[in-house]
Design an enzyme around this catalytic site. Structure first.
Site, PDB file in Angstrom:
ATOM      1  N   GLU A  17      77.554  91.346 -18.465  1.00  0.00           N
ATOM      2  CA  GLU A  17      77.488  90.648 -17.173  1.00  0.00           C
ATOM      3  C   GLU A  17      77.613  89.134 -17.364  1.00  0.00           C
ATOM      4  OE1 GLU A  17      75.167  92.287 -14.075  1.00  0.00           O
ATOM      5  OE2 GLU A  17      74.061  90.421 -13.801  1.00  0.00           O
ATOM      6  N   THR A  48      78.337  88.238 -11.162  1.00  0.00           N
ATOM      7  CA  THR A  48      77.368  88.207 -10.069  1.00  0.00           C
ATOM      8  C   THR A  48      77.899  87.375  -8.896  1.00  0.00           C
ATOM      9  OG1 THR A  48      76.196  86.298 -10.967  1.00  0.00           O
ATOM     10  CG2 THR A  48      75.416  88.477 -11.653  1.00  0.00           C
ATOM     11  N   ALA A  51      73.854  84.589  -3.647  1.00  0.00           N
ATOM     12  CA  ALA A  51      73.383  85.263  -2.436  1.00  0.00           C
ATOM     13  C   ALA A  51      73.853  84.567  -1.161  1.00  0.00           C
ATOM     14  CB  ALA A  51      71.867  85.350  -2.464  1.00  0.00           C
ATOM     15  N   TYR A 144      66.224 100.851  -8.793  1.00  0.00           N
ATOM     16  CA  TYR A 144      65.029 100.182  -9.321  1.00  0.00           C
ATOM     17  C   TYR A 144      64.068 101.180  -9.988  1.00  0.00           C
ATOM     18  CZ  TYR A 144      67.159  96.707  -6.393  1.00  0.00           C
ATOM     19  OH  TYR A 144      68.085  95.844  -5.853  1.00  0.00           O
ATOM     20  N   LYS A 164      71.756 105.675   0.452  1.00  0.00           N
ATOM     21  CA  LYS A 164      72.796 104.718   0.045  1.00  0.00           C
ATOM     22  C   LYS A 164      73.865 105.420  -0.800  1.00  0.00           C
ATOM     23  CE  LYS A 164      71.542 101.282  -2.861  1.00  0.00           C
ATOM     24  NZ  LYS A 164      70.996  99.985  -3.292  1.00  0.00           N
ATOM     25  N   GLN A 211      61.675  82.780 -20.226  1.00  0.00           N
ATOM     26  CA  GLN A 211      62.600  83.544 -19.389  1.00  0.00           C
ATOM     27  C   GLN A 211      61.953  84.846 -18.907  1.00  0.00           C
ATOM     28  OE1 GLN A 211      65.718  84.859 -21.926  1.00  0.00           O
ATOM     29  NE2 GLN A 211      66.726  86.106 -20.402  1.00  0.00           N
TER      30      GLN A 211
HETATM   31  P1  FAD Z   1      69.021  97.740  -0.443  1.00  0.00           P
HETATM   32  O1  FAD Z   1      69.638  98.940  -1.035  1.00  0.00           O
HETATM   33  O2  FAD Z   1      69.316  97.436   0.981  1.00  0.00           O
HETATM   34  O3  FAD Z   1      67.435  97.858  -0.658  1.00  0.00           O
HETATM   35  C1  FAD Z   1      66.571  96.766  -0.375  1.00  0.00           C
HETATM   36  C2  FAD Z   1      65.228  97.300   0.120  1.00  0.00           C
HETATM   37  O4  FAD Z   1      65.390  97.913   1.404  1.00  0.00           O
HETATM   38  C3  FAD Z   1      64.611  98.379  -0.767  1.00  0.00           C
HETATM   39  O5  FAD Z   1      63.224  98.228  -0.738  1.00  0.00           O
HETATM   40  C4  FAD Z   1      65.049  99.676  -0.085  1.00  0.00           C
HETATM   41  O6  FAD Z   1      64.181 100.759  -0.408  1.00  0.00           O
HETATM   42  C5  FAD Z   1      64.977  99.272   1.371  1.00  0.00           C
HETATM   43  N1  FAD Z   1      65.881 100.016   2.242  1.00  0.00           N
HETATM   44  C6  FAD Z   1      67.132 100.439   1.950  1.00  0.00           C
HETATM   45  N2  FAD Z   1      67.658 101.078   3.024  1.00  0.00           N
HETATM   46  C7  FAD Z   1      66.727 101.039   4.005  1.00  0.00           C
HETATM   47  C8  FAD Z   1      66.662 101.525   5.342  1.00  0.00           C
HETATM   48  N3  FAD Z   1      67.691 102.210   5.884  1.00  0.00           N
HETATM   49  N4  FAD Z   1      65.536 101.305   6.068  1.00  0.00           N
HETATM   50  C9  FAD Z   1      64.480 100.623   5.543  1.00  0.00           C
HETATM   51  N5  FAD Z   1      64.474 100.155   4.274  1.00  0.00           N
HETATM   52  C10 FAD Z   1      65.567 100.355   3.521  1.00  0.00           C
HETATM   53  N6  FAD Z   1      71.457  89.627  -6.051  1.00  0.00           N
HETATM   54  C11 FAD Z   1      72.367  88.637  -5.802  1.00  0.00           C
HETATM   55  O7  FAD Z   1      72.110  87.769  -4.953  1.00  0.00           O
HETATM   56  N7  FAD Z   1      73.570  88.603  -6.470  1.00  0.00           N
HETATM   57  C12 FAD Z   1      73.924  89.533  -7.394  1.00  0.00           C
HETATM   58  O8  FAD Z   1      75.001  89.469  -7.971  1.00  0.00           O
HETATM   59  C13 FAD Z   1      72.982  90.580  -7.687  1.00  0.00           C
HETATM   60  N8  FAD Z   1      73.268  91.552  -8.588  1.00  0.00           N
HETATM   61  C14 FAD Z   1      72.375  92.576  -8.809  1.00  0.00           C
HETATM   62  C15 FAD Z   1      72.725  93.607  -9.711  1.00  0.00           C
HETATM   63  C16 FAD Z   1      71.840  94.666  -9.958  1.00  0.00           C
HETATM   64  C17 FAD Z   1      72.230  95.756 -10.910  1.00  0.00           C
HETATM   65  C18 FAD Z   1      70.571  94.684  -9.305  1.00  0.00           C
HETATM   66  C19 FAD Z   1      69.595  95.788  -9.600  1.00  0.00           C
HETATM   67  C20 FAD Z   1      70.223  93.673  -8.411  1.00  0.00           C
HETATM   68  C21 FAD Z   1      71.126  92.627  -8.132  1.00  0.00           C
HETATM   69  N9  FAD Z   1      70.816  91.609  -7.224  1.00  0.00           N
HETATM   70  C22 FAD Z   1      71.732  90.593  -6.973  1.00  0.00           C
HETATM   71  C23 FAD Z   1      69.516  91.575  -6.542  1.00  0.00           C
HETATM   72  C24 FAD Z   1      69.543  92.354  -5.189  1.00  0.00           C
HETATM   73  O9  FAD Z   1      70.368  91.688  -4.269  1.00  0.00           O
HETATM   74  C25 FAD Z   1      68.091  92.434  -4.675  1.00  0.00           C
HETATM   75  O10 FAD Z   1      67.320  93.257  -5.505  1.00  0.00           O
HETATM   76  C26 FAD Z   1      67.912  92.801  -3.203  1.00  0.00           C
HETATM   77  O11 FAD Z   1      66.566  92.496  -2.818  1.00  0.00           O
HETATM   78  C27 FAD Z   1      68.147  94.256  -2.866  1.00  0.00           C
HETATM   79  O12 FAD Z   1      69.452  94.589  -2.903  1.00  0.00           O
HETATM   80  P2  FAD Z   1      69.933  96.133  -2.740  1.00  0.00           P
HETATM   81  O13 FAD Z   1      71.396  96.130  -2.722  1.00  0.00           O
HETATM   82  O14 FAD Z   1      69.217  96.987  -3.718  1.00  0.00           O
HETATM   83  O15 FAD Z   1      69.363  96.424  -1.250  1.00  0.00           O
END
Ligand code: FAD
Length: 290
Positions: A17, A48, A51, A144, A164, A211
């Site tokens: 990455e 990445t 945001a 997660y 999802k 870190q």
């Molecule tokens: P979601 O899948 O939407 O989940 C977020 C929360 O909402 C979870 O608690 C989930 O259980 C809940 N949820 C999901 N669907 C629903 C629903 N229908 N109703 C109610 N609750 C729901 N961030 C960046 O800014 N840039 C990046 O490049 C980046 N890369 C990442 C790469 C990886 C592999 C990972 C693990 C994380 C990355 N992140 C990045 C961080 C990520 O954006 C955050 O963790 C964010 O808070 C959640 O994103 P998600 O896509 O998992 O969200």
């Protein structure tokens, strides 16, 4: 190439990455990092996405540089604070540049941000639906092993993950974890809930003691006693800590592979030397099984 094709052949894969620069002037430095990293022949490289979306052009540019370096790119994309028009312009640009893989993310909720019904996106599954409708991209999503920090509990978190995935994810990549048992439990829960797409294990090599505190806080990842001891003993000596962090990550990966985990993603954080040391430590395994 689509990442689904890379993952579906039962071979060991190790991916890297990188993050894009914050300003255009630094683009050449990031491209240099990429030209070093591709020498280790990762299965693919992800980039990445800031945001806020303000650096989206750098993400697509870096994804393109990865492709030109002969490695399959995976472009991250977050949606929470974006409009449909913005998302579609980024996807158009990726298509134009021949990028076929997107990691569809919601993004963290910014401080003081108020979620409203009227905004376009609330969760990642909405972005997955939209990308899927284009019928062009292989789509990944985040997961997660130690539960997303906003979720009340694991049951709720896994139920949302299942929704999802069913929107059309081809694979999921885990948040970083330092204790493999957490991953094995998560894998079992996914199997019970019939989440059947490949799960890529995300490993963060911790090469300096400061870190880890920040990384663990952001990710909800617990720190095993064994790693705490390493930091206590070596945390003040950067060279020793770096070596210990690389060895810890390499051992984590070997244990995962021994337990049938074929797909590993290393959060290499623009550090070609760290990526290279880990690949060197895995070379016999990758040659035998890759
Ligand atoms: P979601 O899948 O939407 O989940 C977020 C929360 O909402 C979870 O608690 C989930 O259980 C809940 N949820 C999901 N669907 C629903 C629903 N229908 N109703 C109610 N609750 C729901 N961030 C960046 O800014 N840039 C990046 O490049 C980046 N890369 C990442 C790469 C990886 C592999 C990972 C693990 C994380 C990355 N992140 C990045 C961080 C990520 O954006 C955050 O963790 C964010 O808070 C959640 O994103 P998600 O896509 O998992 O969200």
């Amino acid at each position: 190439m689509k990442i689904s094709e890379i993952l579906n052949n039962n071979k060991v894969t190790v991916s890297f990455e990188v993050f894009p620069p914050k300003e255009w002037a630094k683009l050449a430095d990031t491209k240099k990092v990429i030209s070093e990293m591709v020498k280790d022949k990762p299965a693919f490289m992800s980039v990445t996405y800031g945001a806020s979306g303000t650096t989206s052009g750098y993400t697509t540019e870096i994804a393109n540089a990865i492709r030109q370096g002969g490695v399959t790119p995976l472009s991250h994309l977050t949606c929470l604070t974006s409009t449909k028009e913005k998302i579609n312009s980024v996807l158009d640009e990726l298509e134009k540049k021949g990028v076929e893989n997107v990691l569809a993310l919601r993004g963290d909720i910014p401080k003081d941000f108020i979620m409203s019904k009227s905004q376009y996106y609330h969760h990642a599954y909405e972005l997955v639906n939209e990308i899927k409708a284009r019928n062009h991209f292989c789509i990944g999503g985040a997961c997660y092993p130690e539960v997303h920090p906003e979720s009340k509990n694991r049951v709720e978190d896994i139920a949302h993950l299942k929704e999802k995935v069913d929107c059309g994810l081809d694979f999921i990549t885990t948040q970083m974890f330092f204790d493999n048992e957490k991953f094995y439990n998560f894998r079992e829960m996914c199997a019970i809930k019939e989440i059947n797409v490949p799960i890529i294990a995300g490993i963060m090599p911790i090469t300096n003691a400061k870190q880890i505190k920040r990384s663990a806080e952001l990710s909800n990842a617990s720190i095993p006693k064994k790693f705490e001891k390493i930091m206590e003993r070596f945390g003040e000596n950067p060279d020793v800590m770096k070596q210990a962090g690389i060895i810890y990550a390499t051992e984590q990966i070997i244990d995962l592979m021994a337990n049938g985990v074929n797909n590993i993603h290393i959060y290499t954080m623009n550090k070609p030397d760290v990526a290279h040391q880990i690949m060197k430590g895995l070379s016999a395994i990758i040659n035998e099984q890759g």
